[in-house]
Design an enzyme around this catalytic site. Sequence first.
Site, PDB file in Angstrom:
ATOM      1  N   LYS A   1       0.841  -1.199   0.000  1.00 22.20           N
ATOM      2  CA  LYS A   1       0.000   0.000   0.000  1.00 22.20           C
ATOM      3  C   LYS A   1       0.876   1.248   0.000  1.00 22.20           C
ATOM      4  O   LYS A   1       0.621   2.201  -0.728  1.00 22.20           O
ATOM      5  CB  LYS A   1      -0.936  -0.012   1.224  1.00 22.20           C
ATOM      6  CG  LYS A   1      -2.067  -1.007   1.072  1.00 22.20           C
ATOM      7  CD  LYS A   1      -2.850  -1.217   2.354  1.00 22.20           C
ATOM      8  CE  LYS A   1      -3.850  -2.372   2.160  1.00 22.20           C
ATOM      9  NZ  LYS A   1      -4.548  -2.739   3.395  1.00 22.20           N
TER      10      LYS A   1
ATOM     11  N   ASP B   1     -11.356   2.764   3.782  1.00 15.45           N
ATOM     12  CA  ASP B   1     -11.651   1.326   3.710  1.00 15.45           C
ATOM     13  C   ASP B   1     -13.161   1.073   3.589  1.00 15.45           C
ATOM     14  O   ASP B   1     -13.582  -0.029   3.278  1.00 15.45           O
ATOM     15  CB  ASP B   1     -11.138   0.617   4.984  1.00 15.45           C
ATOM     16  CG  ASP B   1      -9.837  -0.133   4.745  1.00 15.45           C
ATOM     17  OD1 ASP B   1      -9.519  -0.415   3.569  1.00 15.45           O
ATOM     18  OD2 ASP B   1      -9.143  -0.442   5.728  1.00 15.45           O
TER      19      ASP B   1
ATOM     20  N   GLN C   1      -4.775  -1.533   9.523  1.00 14.96           N
ATOM     21  CA  GLN C   1      -4.639  -2.844   8.898  1.00 14.96           C
ATOM     22  C   GLN C   1      -5.196  -3.923   9.822  1.00 14.96           C
ATOM     23  O   GLN C   1      -4.790  -4.022  10.982  1.00 14.96           O
ATOM     24  CB  GLN C   1      -3.151  -3.105   8.584  1.00 14.96           C
ATOM     25  CG  GLN C   1      -2.888  -4.397   7.840  1.00 14.96           C
ATOM     26  CD  GLN C   1      -3.475  -4.432   6.433  1.00 14.96           C
ATOM     27  OE1 GLN C   1      -3.396  -3.460   5.679  1.00 14.96           O
ATOM     28  NE2 GLN C   1      -4.099  -5.534   6.079  1.00 14.96           N
TER      29      GLN C   1
END
Length: 293
Positions: A55, A122, A99
Amino acid sequence: MTQATTIDGKAMAAELSAEISAATAKLVANGKTKPGLAVVIIGEDPASQVYVRNKKRTAEACGFNSVQHTLAENVTQEEVLALIDDLNTDPAIHGILVQLPIPAHLDELTVTQSIVPEKDVDGFHFQNIGMLTSGNTDGAFVPCTPAGCMLMIEDQLGKDLSGLNAVIIGRSNIVGKPIASLLLKANATVTICHSRTKDLPQVARNADILVAAVGRPQMVKGDWIKPGAVVIDVGINRIEVEVDGEKKMRLVGDVDFAEAVEVAGAITPVPGGVGPMTIVMLMSNTLQSAQRA
Ligand code: NAD
């Protein structure tokens, strides 16, 4: 019978990434702050480390301000929430993600819901989930994996899926359910299957679009697939294989690719399918957030 088209997620992601870089350059040229993405990683999970590294690399390639916060395994919930609070109000940051998975002593729901919806790239905040399930995707953040899957489906079948049967195997909040909402919005007739579904192969055989998001290596066999179907394999599983007498780890999906490619019309490979598209959709959401700011 001809073999299925392999959907090249890596190439599609590279194309999108170039578009995002160009849009970022334009934003900066217009005197705006460049998109800022903050990734919070807690603990030492090796798979998470790989995802976060990818990422960061992609964010930098897009010209973003990429920030990583690495927290110790034993960090307290208060410390995590205090960091997110700072990021929520930091004008240089447009996207925040934690994460997953996070260590068991932390409450995942409290942590993910503490990110303000405007920076929740997200798409896990209840406000974003609610907007998606009610069909209001404009102004909402759609979770990255489902958004990437939809772009690949659209590329094969167009934006309007009227009359097509879509079957999703897996009902998780981050993959199965949001994909169902997106397919429904595109007018597909949607069936969601899970571990309690009766005669799964029979249900799957009805699918013009089959999405596998289970986490079981090569579970979906060739004879589960309707000839000509578009098959999207979300699964990422590490299995041990023997190459020249040596044991090695290999990544495989939830679909038995060698069998499925003989039956399907188009199929995503693992690796090189959904994975790269997921990362680029995160960049797309962060760019959108910066453009809105
Ligand atoms: P999850 O464990 O949260 O959900 C799995 C779902 O599969 C559950 O709804 C469960 O009911 C269903 N299931 C389990 N066993 C089943 C069975 N035998 N038959 C039918 N259904 C069954 O997983 P998730 O987070 O949705 O992820 C699914 C897979 O996708 C994993 O392999 C994960 O690593 C992968 N994944 C990939 C990406 C990517 O970017 N490519 C992103 C997220 C997840």
